[in-house]
Motif scaffolding. Structure first.
Motif, short mmCIF file in Angstrom:
data_model
loop_
_atom_site.label_atom_id
_atom_site.label_comp_id
_atom_site.label_asym_id
_atom_site.label_seq_id
_atom_site.Cartn_x
_atom_site.Cartn_y
_atom_site.Cartn_z
N ILE A 159 4.80 7.45 0.48
CA ILE A 159 5.83 6.44 0.25
C ILE A 159 5.14 5.08 0.08
O ILE A 159 4.31 4.70 0.91
N PRO A 160 5.48 4.34 -0.99
CA PRO A 160 4.90 3.01 -1.16
C PRO A 160 5.36 2.05 -0.06
O PRO A 160 6.47 2.16 0.46
N ILE A 161 4.49 1.12 0.25
CA ILE A 161 4.81 0.01 1.15
C ILE A 161 4.76 -1.25 0.31
O ILE A 161 3.75 -1.53 -0.36
N VAL A 162 5.84 -2.01 0.31
CA VAL A 162 5.93 -3.26 -0.45
C VAL A 162 6.43 -4.34 0.50
O VAL A 162 7.47 -4.17 1.16
N ASP A 163 5.69 -5.41 0.59
CA ASP A 163 6.03 -6.53 1.48
C ASP A 163 6.25 -6.05 2.92
O ASP A 163 7.16 -6.50 3.61
N GLY A 164 5.42 -5.11 3.36
CA GLY A 164 5.47 -4.63 4.73
C GLY A 164 6.59 -3.66 5.04
O GLY A 164 6.80 -3.33 6.21
N GLY B 117 0.83 -1.19 0.00
CA GLY B 117 0.00 0.00 0.00
C GLY B 117 0.87 1.24 0.00
O GLY B 117 1.86 1.32 -0.74
N GLN B 118 0.53 2.16 0.88
CA GLN B 118 1.30 3.40 0.95
C GLN B 118 1.10 4.04 2.31
O GLN B 118 0.14 3.75 3.02
N VAL B 119 2.03 4.92 2.63
CA VAL B 119 1.88 5.74 3.83
C VAL B 119 1.98 7.20 3.42
O VAL B 119 2.90 7.60 2.70
N LEU B 120 0.98 7.97 3.83
CA LEU B 120 0.99 9.41 3.66
C LEU B 120 1.56 9.98 4.95
O LEU B 120 1.07 9.66 6.04
N VAL B 121 2.60 10.79 4.83
CA VAL B 121 3.21 11.45 5.99
C VAL B 121 2.95 12.95 5.81
O VAL B 121 3.31 13.52 4.78
N PHE B 122 2.31 13.57 6.81
CA PHE B 122 1.84 14.94 6.67
C PHE B 122 2.28 15.78 7.87
O PHE B 122 2.02 15.42 9.03
N SER B 123 2.94 16.90 7.60
CA SER B 123 3.36 17.84 8.63
C SER B 123 2.18 18.72 9.02
O SER B 123 1.56 19.34 8.16
N ARG B 124 1.88 18.79 10.31
CA ARG B 124 0.68 19.49 10.78
C ARG B 124 0.95 20.91 11.27
O ARG B 124 0.17 21.45 12.04
N HIS B 125 2.03 21.52 10.82
CA HIS B 125 2.41 22.84 11.32
C HIS B 125 2.86 23.72 10.16
O HIS B 125 3.40 23.24 9.17
#
Length: 152
Positions: free
Chosen positions: A110-115, A37-45
């Protein structure tokens, strides 16, 4: 598809600092069953940012010098006219930090591949503090499937 939301907390130091948050993101992914899948990383400031780049000490110092040249703290900025707007008592004169943040990014996917994160050899997820010290949070949304795809 599974979607999980998590926060990473970062206690930052004075001034411009860059933190490698890759291990925290990897730990979040490892705590899930998501394999692909994927992970979205978002800066909250508004005075922080994110980038994917090499976590090498001398390069990070070069980046800090470059950012200070882009938006010198000593310049005159309208945002710093604190007496002309309603602000909290502890409001800093930080227009330069906002401008630096605008030159970077607020998020990375960032993509997630095989965990695992599918980052390249020298890539790390870097969190930029441009107005520290502060307690900051980074929002991570992990999405994907809980299955391992077979490779033929």
């Amino acid at each position: 598809m599974t979607i999980l939301n998590q926060l990473i907390e970062v206690e930052t130091e004075q001034g411009i600092n860059i933190y490698n948050i890759t291990p925290q993101i990897e730990a979040l992914i490892a705590s899930t069953s998501i394999q692909n899948g994927q992970v979205l990383v978002f800066s909250r400031h508004t005075t922080t940012a994110l980038a994917i780049n090499e976590n090498e000490e001398r390069l990070l110092e070069d980046v800090k010098v470059f950012l200070r040249k882009l938006a010198p703290e000593s310049e005159r900025y309208l945002h710093n006219d604190l007496h002309l707007r309603v602000v909290p008592e502890d409001e800093p004169m930080n227009a330069h930090s906002h401008l630096m943040a605008m030159m970077l990014s607020t998020s990375e996917v960032i993509p997630i591949v095989d965990g695992k994160l599918a980052l390249g050899t020298y890539q790390s997820v870097l969190f930029f503090e441009l107005d520290g010290p502060r307690k900051r949070t980074v929002f991570c949304q992990i999405s994907g499937e809980n299955i391992v795809l077979s490779r033929h």
